[in-house]
Write a protein that holds these residues in place. Structure first.
Motif, PDB file in Angstrom:
ATOM      1  N   TYR A 151       0.867  -1.176   0.000  1.00 37.64           N
ATOM      2  CA  TYR A 151       0.000   0.000   0.000  1.00 37.64           C
ATOM      3  C   TYR A 151       0.901   1.221   0.000  1.00 37.64           C
ATOM      4  O   TYR A 151       1.826   1.297   0.815  1.00 37.64           O
ATOM      5  CB  TYR A 151      -0.896  -0.024   1.235  1.00 37.64           C
TER       6      TYR A 151
ATOM      7  N   ALA B  83      -0.194  -4.491   5.069  1.00 38.35           N
ATOM      8  CA  ALA B  83      -1.425  -4.731   5.815  1.00 38.35           C
ATOM      9  C   ALA B  83      -1.194  -5.718   6.944  1.00 38.35           C
ATOM     10  O   ALA B  83      -1.733  -5.579   8.027  1.00 38.35           O
ATOM     11  CB  ALA B  83      -2.505  -5.252   4.876  1.00 38.35           C
TER      12      ALA B  83
ATOM     13  N   GLY C 225      -0.055  -4.439  10.562  1.00 39.28           N
ATOM     14  CA  GLY C 225      -0.830  -3.412  11.253  1.00 39.28           C
ATOM     15  C   GLY C 225      -0.837  -2.092  10.537  1.00 39.28           C
ATOM     16  O   GLY C 225      -1.323  -1.104  11.069  1.00 39.28           O
ATOM     17  N   SER C 226      -0.289  -2.106   9.345  1.00 37.63           N
ATOM     18  CA  SER C 226      -0.382  -0.945   8.467  1.00 37.63           C
ATOM     19  C   SER C 226       0.410   0.257   8.936  1.00 37.63           C
ATOM     20  O   SER C 226       0.121   1.366   8.552  1.00 37.63           O
ATOM     21  CB  SER C 226      -1.836  -0.501   8.283  1.00 37.63           C
ATOM     22  N   ARG C 227       1.415   0.053   9.791  1.00 40.23           N
ATOM     23  CA  ARG C 227       2.222   1.204  10.158  1.00 40.23           C
ATOM     24  C   ARG C 227       2.837   1.778   8.892  1.00 40.23           C
ATOM     25  O   ARG C 227       3.299   1.053   8.009  1.00 40.23           O
ATOM     26  CB  ARG C 227       3.331   0.790  11.129  1.00 40.23           C
ATOM     27  N   LEU C 228       2.842   3.076   8.791  1.00 38.77           N
ATOM     28  CA  LEU C 228       3.369   3.743   7.604  1.00 38.77           C
ATOM     29  C   LEU C 228       4.860   4.026   7.785  1.00 38.77           C
ATOM     30  O   LEU C 228       5.276   4.509   8.839  1.00 38.77           O
ATOM     31  CB  LEU C 228       2.630   5.058   7.366  1.00 38.77           C
TER      32      LEU C 228
ATOM     33  N   PHE D 101       7.538   6.413   6.109  1.00 35.34           N
ATOM     34  CA  PHE D 101       7.478   7.615   5.288  1.00 35.34           C
ATOM     35  C   PHE D 101       8.801   7.908   4.596  1.00 35.34           C
ATOM     36  O   PHE D 101       9.883   7.614   5.124  1.00 35.34           O
ATOM     37  CB  PHE D 101       7.127   8.833   6.148  1.00 35.34           C
TER      38      PHE D 101
ATOM     39  N   TYR E  70      -2.821   5.222  15.642  1.00 34.49           N
ATOM     40  CA  TYR E  70      -1.367   5.252  15.486  1.00 34.49           C
ATOM     41  C   TYR E  70      -0.810   6.548  16.061  1.00 34.49           C
ATOM     42  O   TYR E  70      -1.426   7.603  15.941  1.00 34.49           O
ATOM     43  CB  TYR E  70      -0.983   5.196  14.002  1.00 34.49           C
TER      44      TYR E  70
ATOM     45  N   TYR F 199       2.699   8.870  15.670  1.00 31.52           N
ATOM     46  CA  TYR F 199       3.930   9.140  14.923  1.00 31.52           C
ATOM     47  C   TYR F 199       4.582  10.385  15.522  1.00 31.52           C
ATOM     48  O   TYR F 199       3.946  11.178  16.198  1.00 31.52           O
ATOM     49  CB  TYR F 199       3.627   9.414  13.442  1.00 31.52           C
TER      50      TYR F 199
ATOM     51  N   PHE G  82       7.170   6.239  12.964  1.00 25.26           N
ATOM     52  CA  PHE G  82       6.149   5.489  13.673  1.00 25.26           C
ATOM     53  C   PHE G  82       6.563   5.269  15.121  1.00 25.26           C
ATOM     54  O   PHE G  82       7.723   4.998  15.422  1.00 25.26           O
ATOM     55  CB  PHE G  82       5.959   4.148  12.973  1.00 25.26           C
TER      56      PHE G  82
ATOM     57  N   TYR H 284       1.128   1.428  17.573  1.00 28.51           N
ATOM     58  CA  TYR H 284      -0.137   1.148  16.883  1.00 28.51           C
ATOM     59  C   TYR H 284      -1.082   0.431  17.848  1.00 28.51           C
ATOM     60  O   TYR H 284      -0.662  -0.500  18.549  1.00 28.51           O
ATOM     61  CB  TYR H 284       0.160   0.278  15.653  1.00 28.51           C
TER      62      TYR H 284
ATOM     63  N   ARG I 134     -10.090  -0.213   9.936  1.00 29.20           N
ATOM     64  CA  ARG I 134      -9.490  -1.336   9.225  1.00 29.20           C
ATOM     65  C   ARG I 134     -10.511  -2.255   8.586  1.00 29.20           C
ATOM     66  O   ARG I 134     -10.248  -2.819   7.542  1.00 29.20           O
ATOM     67  CB  ARG I 134      -8.600  -2.139  10.163  1.00 29.20           C
TER      68      ARG I 134
ATOM     69  N   LEU J  73      -6.227   0.870   4.292  1.00 27.74           N
ATOM     70  CA  LEU J  73      -5.297   1.142   5.343  1.00 27.74           C
ATOM     71  C   LEU J  73      -5.195   2.655   5.449  1.00 27.74           C
ATOM     72  O   LEU J  73      -4.234   3.159   5.892  1.00 27.74           O
ATOM     73  CB  LEU J  73      -3.976   0.557   4.865  1.00 27.74           C
TER      74      LEU J  73
ATOM     75  N   GLN K  70      -5.056   6.097   6.651  1.00 30.74           N
ATOM     76  CA  GLN K  70      -4.873   6.698   7.952  1.00 30.74           C
ATOM     77  C   GLN K  70      -5.129   8.192   7.845  1.00 30.74           C
ATOM     78  O   GLN K  70      -4.595   8.865   6.959  1.00 30.74           O
ATOM     79  CB  GLN K  70      -3.455   6.435   8.477  1.00 30.74           C
TER      80      GLN K  70
END
Lengths: 113, 115
Positions: free
Chosen positions: A32, A95, A98-101, A103, B33, B35, B45, B48, B97, B102, B104
């Motif tokens: 993603y 996914a 846990g979908s942490r982004l 960057f 989340y 950040y 990050f 979560y 979710r 996804l 955010q």
């Protein structure tokens, strides 16, 4: 590897120009890829996102191009306007995790009138 | 409805003090989340939550950082014995979710300055 590399750091274009911001990733498990736009003093705002099963996605003046084999994706802004002046971040996530982004470093775009 | 809200918007504290930062996610969003955005560090990050549990705390930089979420809604990020390197903008995001992506959605952030 979890890194996402973004370039350029800054970009100046004239109104009507087509700025292009590039990102490259290493982790092939990413599935993603969103782009966020951030104005000073504000939180990032989701602009457009793509999944790896397509090579291009357009929403209004914003287009993401995705090259899965090269592990690269880019944002194009058509007919750019001074109001598009902001910092743009690419990101990537999985996914399953846990979908942490994760960057990119961000690109400061200035669109001159 | 309303977006993600965070409070306070700005916090100035002395080195060594504890601070609490609050996040109210979008109603119905099950994932939350945290950040951190620092000059020269970009967006990183921290932690979560899915519901009230935190399956991924791997981004917390030290044991001075902790977070909790109650009632599947509000979350608090606590920094104990603050250090100058903790100065940053702390951003909260939430997502729904069950709706698949996804996506955010971020709040405006809390700017923390440690003097």
């Amino acid at each position: 590897q979890q890194q996402v590399k973004q370039s350029p750091q800054s970009l100046i274009v004239q109104k009507g120009g087509i700025p292009i911001i590039n990102c490259a990733y290493e982790n092939t498990a990413f599935d993603y890829f969103p782009w966020y736009q951030q104005f000073p003093g504000k939180g990032p705002a989701l602009l457009i996102a793509i999944r790896p099963d397509v090579s291009e996605k357009k929403e209004g003046r914003f287009t993401i191009s995705f090259n899965k084999s090269a592990k690269q994706f880019s944002l194009h802004i058509m007919d750019s306007q001074p109001g598009d002046s902001a910092t743009y971040f690419c990101a990537a996530s999985r996914a399953a995790s846990g979908s942490r982004l994760t960057f990119g470093e961000g690109t400061q775009l200035t669109v001159n009138p | 409805g309303a977006g993600v809200s965070q409070s306070p918007s700005n916090k100035v504290t002395e080195k060594g003090k504890d601070v609490e930062l609050r996040c109210d996610p979008i109603s119905g969003h099950t994932a939350l989340y945290w950040y951190r955005q620092s000059l020269g560090q970009g967006l990183e990050f921290l932690i979560y939550f899915q519901g009230n549990s935190a399956p991924d705390k791997s981004g917390l930089p030290s044991d001075r950082f902790s977070a909790e979420r109650t009632g599947g809604s509000v979350s608090t990020l606590t920094i104990q014995r603050t250090q100058q390197e903790d100065s940053a903008v702390y951003l909260c995001a939430s997502s729904f979710r069950e709706q698949g992506p996804l996506e955010q959605y971020f709040g405006p952030g809390t700017r923390l300055t440690v003097t």
